[in-house]
Motif scaffolding. Sequence first.
Motif, PDB file in Angstrom:
ATOM      1  N   PRO A  70       0.790  -1.239   0.000  1.00 29.63           N
ATOM      2  CA  PRO A  70       0.000   0.000   0.000  1.00 29.63           C
ATOM      3  C   PRO A  70       0.820   1.286   0.000  1.00 29.63           C
ATOM      4  O   PRO A  70       0.356   2.305  -0.515  1.00 29.63           O
ATOM      5  N   THR A  73       1.020   3.000  -3.361  1.00 29.87           N
ATOM      6  CA  THR A  73      -0.196   3.360  -4.091  1.00 29.87           C
ATOM      7  C   THR A  73      -0.160   4.799  -4.599  1.00 29.87           C
ATOM      8  O   THR A  73      -0.433   5.065  -5.775  1.00 29.87           O
ATOM      9  N   LEU A 105      -6.284  -0.616  -6.687  1.00 33.54           N
ATOM     10  CA  LEU A 105      -5.244  -0.463  -5.684  1.00 33.54           C
ATOM     11  C   LEU A 105      -5.809  -0.233  -4.280  1.00 33.54           C
ATOM     12  O   LEU A 105      -5.049  -0.181  -3.308  1.00 33.54           O
ATOM     13  N   ALA A 107      -7.493   2.509  -3.248  1.00 36.44           N
ATOM     14  CA  ALA A 107      -7.417   3.911  -2.822  1.00 36.44           C
ATOM     15  C   ALA A 107      -8.806   4.478  -2.579  1.00 36.44           C
ATOM     16  O   ALA A 107      -9.778   4.086  -3.234  1.00 36.44           O
TER      17      ALA A 107
END
Length: 238
Positions: A70, A73, A105, A107
């Motif tokens: 993460p 990202t 991803l 987000a």
Amino acid sequence: MPLSPEQEWTLVACGLVAHADGILDVGEWEQVLWMLDERLAADEAEAWLELLAHREGLEARLRELPLPPPLFTETILERAWRMALADGRGSDEERHVHDDIAKRLGADPAEVVALRERWSESAARRADAVVAFAAMLANADGIAESGERAEFDDLLARMPVTAAQRGALAGLIDAPPALADVVGRLTALPPEERAIALVSLVPLVRASFTGDRERNLFLDLAERVAIARADAERMLDR
């Protein structure tokens, strides 16, 4: 050396955004090529460039990619959005593709919208420095010839700035700033932004009639903004 998950995601995301509006801009490909620089062997780079040229292949590759950590990202999404701005604007199609990548991803959609606004503002600051130095390059021999003016106009048309800013920047071709001014604008940018700014200027250097004077000015600027001469030469000679 194989690409890391972050690098592979970056290239696939950038390629998909570049394909989003159906137009592969030369500025977009220059940036993709620079991201590949020194990361792959020649045969691997050739295979990646072949993949980047085909949207269907990129979409298939995206489905196969494991999620990166993460912490990468935001970097991946920032570089992908930079591709959307390479032709002067982020189209609805590019935003849609960018949203899809961000969703995959994991987000937050609202945060991505805010980040895109911030990245677009950063791109406008980079554009200011790029156009200022482009005006210097075009006048390196004391006069901006018709071919250099055409290259300058083409570069300016692809900059992610407002119409008012574009009009003000257009006047620099006849009143270029001092080198110290351009250095100040570039050094205010993060290192990667400085490198992308110089990549954007390569076509103008290549289009010059005299060549050596503009090339040397480009290399001098690179040194002044802490970009290694070898990297700057590779930009010009790739």
